[in-house]
Design a protein around this motif. Structure first.
Motif, PDB file in Angstrom:
ATOM      1  N   LYS A   1       1.114  13.619  12.990  1.00 24.54           N
ATOM      2  CA  LYS A   1       0.985  13.378  14.372  1.00 24.54           C
ATOM      3  C   LYS A   1       2.296  12.377  15.031  1.00 24.54           C
ATOM      4  CE  LYS A   1      -2.496  11.082  17.717  1.00 24.54           C
ATOM      5  NZ  LYS A   1      -2.111   9.724  17.856  1.00 24.54           N
ATOM      6  N   GLU A   2       2.542  11.736  14.131  1.00 25.73           N
ATOM      7  CA  GLU A   2       3.686  10.657  14.565  1.00 25.73           C
ATOM      8  C   GLU A   2       4.842  11.585  14.572  1.00 25.73           C
ATOM      9  OE1 GLU A   2       4.013   7.249  11.670  1.00 25.73           O
ATOM     10  OE2 GLU A   2       6.249   7.431  12.131  1.00 25.73           O
ATOM     11  N   TRP A   3       5.208  12.401  13.533  1.00 24.59           N
ATOM     12  CA  TRP A   3       6.612  13.234  13.807  1.00 24.59           C
ATOM     13  C   TRP A   3       6.374  14.441  15.058  1.00 24.59           C
ATOM     14  CZ3 TRP A   3       8.925  14.644   8.295  1.00 24.59           C
ATOM     15  CH2 TRP A   3       9.103  13.554   7.724  1.00 24.59           C
TER      16      TRP A   3
ATOM     17  N   ASP B   1      -9.412  -0.207   3.158  1.00 18.79           N
ATOM     18  CA  ASP B   1      -9.288   1.175   3.221  1.00 18.79           C
ATOM     19  C   ASP B   1      -9.526   1.482   4.966  1.00 18.79           C
ATOM     20  OD1 ASP B   1      -9.750   3.940   3.617  1.00 18.79           O
ATOM     21  OD2 ASP B   1     -10.258   4.088   1.673  1.00 18.79           O
ATOM     22  N   THR B   2      -8.421   2.046   5.500  1.00 20.04           N
ATOM     23  CA  THR B   2      -8.271   2.114   6.739  1.00 20.04           C
ATOM     24  C   THR B   2      -8.598   3.577   7.495  1.00 20.04           C
ATOM     25  OG1 THR B   2      -5.939   2.989   6.883  1.00 20.04           O
ATOM     26  CG2 THR B   2      -6.435   0.531   7.053  1.00 20.04           C
ATOM     27  N   SER B   3      -9.072   4.458   6.270  1.00 19.04           N
ATOM     28  CA  SER B   3      -9.469   5.744   6.720  1.00 19.04           C
ATOM     29  C   SER B   3     -10.475   6.006   7.807  1.00 19.04           C
ATOM     30  CB  SER B   3     -10.043   6.562   5.349  1.00 19.04           C
ATOM     31  OG  SER B   3      -9.194   6.459   4.326  1.00 19.04           O
TER      32      SER B   3
ATOM     33  N   GLY C   1       1.008  -1.228   0.088  1.00 12.82           N
ATOM     34  CA  GLY C   1      -0.066  -0.005   0.006  1.00 12.82           C
ATOM     35  C   GLY C   1       0.868   1.434   0.101  1.00 12.82           C
ATOM     36  N   PRO C   2       0.197   2.375   0.137  1.00 14.53           N
ATOM     37  CA  PRO C   2       1.108   3.713  -0.183  1.00 14.53           C
ATOM     38  C   PRO C   2       1.625   4.061   1.071  1.00 14.53           C
ATOM     39  CG  PRO C   2      -1.323   3.988  -0.362  1.00 14.53           C
ATOM     40  CD  PRO C   2      -1.338   2.546  -0.318  1.00 14.53           C
ATOM     41  N   ALA C   3       2.208   4.977   1.186  1.00 15.82           N
ATOM     42  CA  ALA C   3       2.802   5.711   2.334  1.00 15.82           C
ATOM     43  C   ALA C   3       2.062   6.149   3.365  1.00 15.82           C
ATOM     44  CB  ALA C   3       3.762   6.756   2.099  1.00 15.82           C
TER      45      ALA C   3
HETATM   46  N1  LIG Z   1      -6.080   2.642  11.302  1.00 15.51           N
HETATM   47  C1  LIG Z   1      -5.382   3.708  11.866  1.00 15.51           C
HETATM   48  N2  LIG Z   1      -5.879   4.564  12.558  1.00 15.51           N
HETATM   49  C2  LIG Z   1      -5.193   5.669  12.789  1.00 15.51           C
HETATM   50  N3  LIG Z   1      -3.764   5.822  12.758  1.00 15.51           N
HETATM   51  C3  LIG Z   1      -3.103   4.593  12.347  1.00 15.51           C
HETATM   52  C4  LIG Z   1      -3.862   3.769  11.739  1.00 15.51           C
HETATM   53  N4  LIG Z   1      -2.933   2.855  11.188  1.00 15.51           N
HETATM   54  C5  LIG Z   1      -1.827   3.460  11.277  1.00 15.51           C
HETATM   55  N5  LIG Z   1      -1.884   4.509  11.978  1.00 15.51           N
HETATM   56  C6  LIG Z   1      -0.831   5.512  12.507  1.00 15.51           C
HETATM   57  O1  LIG Z   1      -0.128   5.859  11.355  1.00 15.51           O
HETATM   58  C7  LIG Z   1       1.050   6.250  11.235  1.00 15.51           C
HETATM   59  C8  LIG Z   1       1.661   5.730   9.967  1.00 15.51           C
HETATM   60  O2  LIG Z   1       1.619   4.186  10.092  1.00 15.51           O
HETATM   61  P1  LIG Z   1       2.543   3.324   9.461  1.00 15.51           P
HETATM   62  O3  LIG Z   1       2.458   1.942   9.924  1.00 15.51           O
HETATM   63  O4  LIG Z   1       3.700   3.742   9.750  1.00 15.51           O
HETATM   64  O5  LIG Z   1       2.352   3.497   7.933  1.00 15.51           O
HETATM   65  P2  LIG Z   1       2.998   2.878   6.519  1.00 15.51           P
HETATM   66  O6  LIG Z   1       3.944   1.630   7.092  1.00 15.51           O
HETATM   67  O7  LIG Z   1       2.015   2.211   5.614  1.00 15.51           O
HETATM   68  O8  LIG Z   1       3.821   3.791   5.976  1.00 15.51           O
HETATM   69  C9  LIG Z   1       1.673   5.557  12.621  1.00 15.51           C
HETATM   70  O9  LIG Z   1       1.810   6.699  13.260  1.00 15.51           O
HETATM   71  C10 LIG Z   1       0.536   4.809  12.951  1.00 15.51           C
HETATM   72  O10 LIG Z   1       0.354   4.761  14.317  1.00 15.51           O
END
Ligand SMILES: Nc1ncnc2c1ncn2[C@@H]1O[C@H](COP(=O)(O)OP(=O)(O)O)[C@@H](O)[C@H]1O
Ligand SMILES: Nc1ccn([C@@H]2O[C@H](COP(=O)(O)OP(=O)(O)O)[C@@H](O)[C@H]2O)c(=O)n1
Length: 224
Positions: free
Chosen positions: A155-157, A198-200, A7-9
Motif C-alpha cells: 500500500k505504501e509503495w 502484535d499489531t496485525s 521488530g521485523p520489517a
Molecule cells: N497498526 C498498523 N495498521 C496498519 N498499518 C500500519 C500499522 N502500523 C504501520 N502501518 C503502516 O505500515 C507501513 C510500514 O510501517 P513502518 O512504520 O514503515 O514499519 P517499520 O518501521 O517497522 O518497517 C506504513 O505504511 C504504515 O503506515
C-alpha cells in the motif's frame, strides 16, 4: 527516559515510534536510517556490501548524522540530505548485507548511544533493546504477520507511485528478516524483558496507545 522499539520489517516501528515520541514530547530516532545511509553511499561509490573494510573506510570518511526537525528526522551525509533517497528499493535490497558487519555495527551503536544520552528518546531498530540501550526503561518488540507486513508495504509503495508485486515484496521482507535474524553481530531478536506487541489486528492509533499506556504505568504520570 529511553523507549526501545524493535521488530521485523514493516511491523510499524517507525510509524508508531514517531507518534509515541510526539505524544510524549520525546525525540524519535530511526536507527535503520543510519544503515540505509551507509548503504546508499556504498551503492553510489560502487563499494560491495560484502566488503567490510571498504565500508568502514566509507563510514569513517563520511559523517552520517540524524537531525531532528519539527516535521521529522532528516538524514544527512556530510551536508547532503538523503532522507528520501535512502528509502529507495535498491537501498532496501542491500541494507541487511551492509548491516551484518560487526565493526560497522560497533560504530553505529556508539553514535546511537550518544544520541540517547542527550535527550529522552524513542529509538527504533533491530537491536535497541538487546544491544544499543539494554537499560531502556521500556522495551517493545513490535511485530505482525508477514502477510500483513507485506500488504502494508504494498500500500505504501503504491501511494509513493511504485508498482510493486505483493508476492515479491513478501519474499524480500522474509529474506531481510532472515538475514537480520541470522547474522552473528547483534541479530534481530526480542529482548528477554521486552513486551511483545502484535499489531496485525491493531490500528496505528491502538498500537501507539498501548505503548503510551506502558509508559504511563511505568512512570505513574498521567500527564507527560
Ligand atoms: N497498526 C498498523 N495498521 C496498519 N498499518 C500500519 C500499522 N502500523 C504501520 N502501518 C503502516 O505500515 C507501513 C510500514 O510501517 P513502518 O512504520 O514503515 O514499519 P517499520 O518501521 O517497522 O518497517 C506504513 O505504511 C504504515 O503506515
Ligand atoms: N538497529 C538496527 C536498525 C536497522 N538495521 C538494519 O537496517 C535495515 C533497515 O532498517 P529499517 O528500520 O529502515 O527497515 P524498515 O523495517 O523500516 O524497512 C534492517 O533490515 C537491518 O538490516 C539494523 O541492523 N539494526
Amino acid at each position: 527516559m529511553k523507549i526501545a522499539i524493535d521488530g521485523p520489517a514493516g511491523a510499524g516501528k517507525s510509524t508508531v515510534a514517531q507518534l509515541v515520541a510526539k505524544q510524549l514530547g520525546f525525540t524519535y530516532i530511526d536507527t535503520g536510517a543510519m544503515y540505509r545511509a551507509l548503504t546508499w553511499l556504498a551503492i553510489e561509490q560502487q563499494v560491495s556490501p560484502e566488503d567490510e573494510q571498504a565500508l568502514l573506510k566509507l563510514l569513517d570518511a563520511s559523517a552520517i548524522s540524524l537531525e531532528q526537525q519539527s516535521h521529522g528526522q532528516l538524514v544527512l551525509i556530510g551536508n547532503r540530505e538523503v532522507t528520501n533517497e535512502i528509502r529507495r528499493p535498491e537501498v532496501t535490497r542491500h541494507v541487511s548485507a551492509v548491516a551484518k558487519h560487526a565493526k560497522i555495527r560497533e560504530q553505529m551503536v556508539q553514535q546511537q548511544r550518544q544520541l540517547a544520552e542527550q535527550q529522552h528518546v524513542v529509538m527504533d531498530g533491530r537491536d535497541i533493546g538487546t544491544r544499543v540501550l539494554p537499560d531502556a526503561e521500556i522495551k517493545v518488540f513490535l511485530t505482525a504477520s508477514i502477510e500483513e507486513r507485506a500488504k502494508r508495504r504494498f500500500k505504501e509503495w503504491v501511494e509513493k507511485g511504485y508498482q510493486p508485486d505483493l508476492e515479491q515484496l513478501k519474499l524480500e521482507i522474509a529474506q531481510r528478516d532472515k538475514m537480520d535474524s541470522e547474522r552473528k553481530a547483534s541479530p534481530l531478536k526480542c529482548a528477554d524483558d521486552a513486551v511483545v506487541l502484535d499489531t496485525s489486528g491493531l490500528s496505528i492509533e491502538q498500537a501507539v496507545e498501548k505503548i503510551v499506556d506502558l509508559y504511563r504505568k511505568q512512570t505513574d504520570s498521567p500527564h507527560p
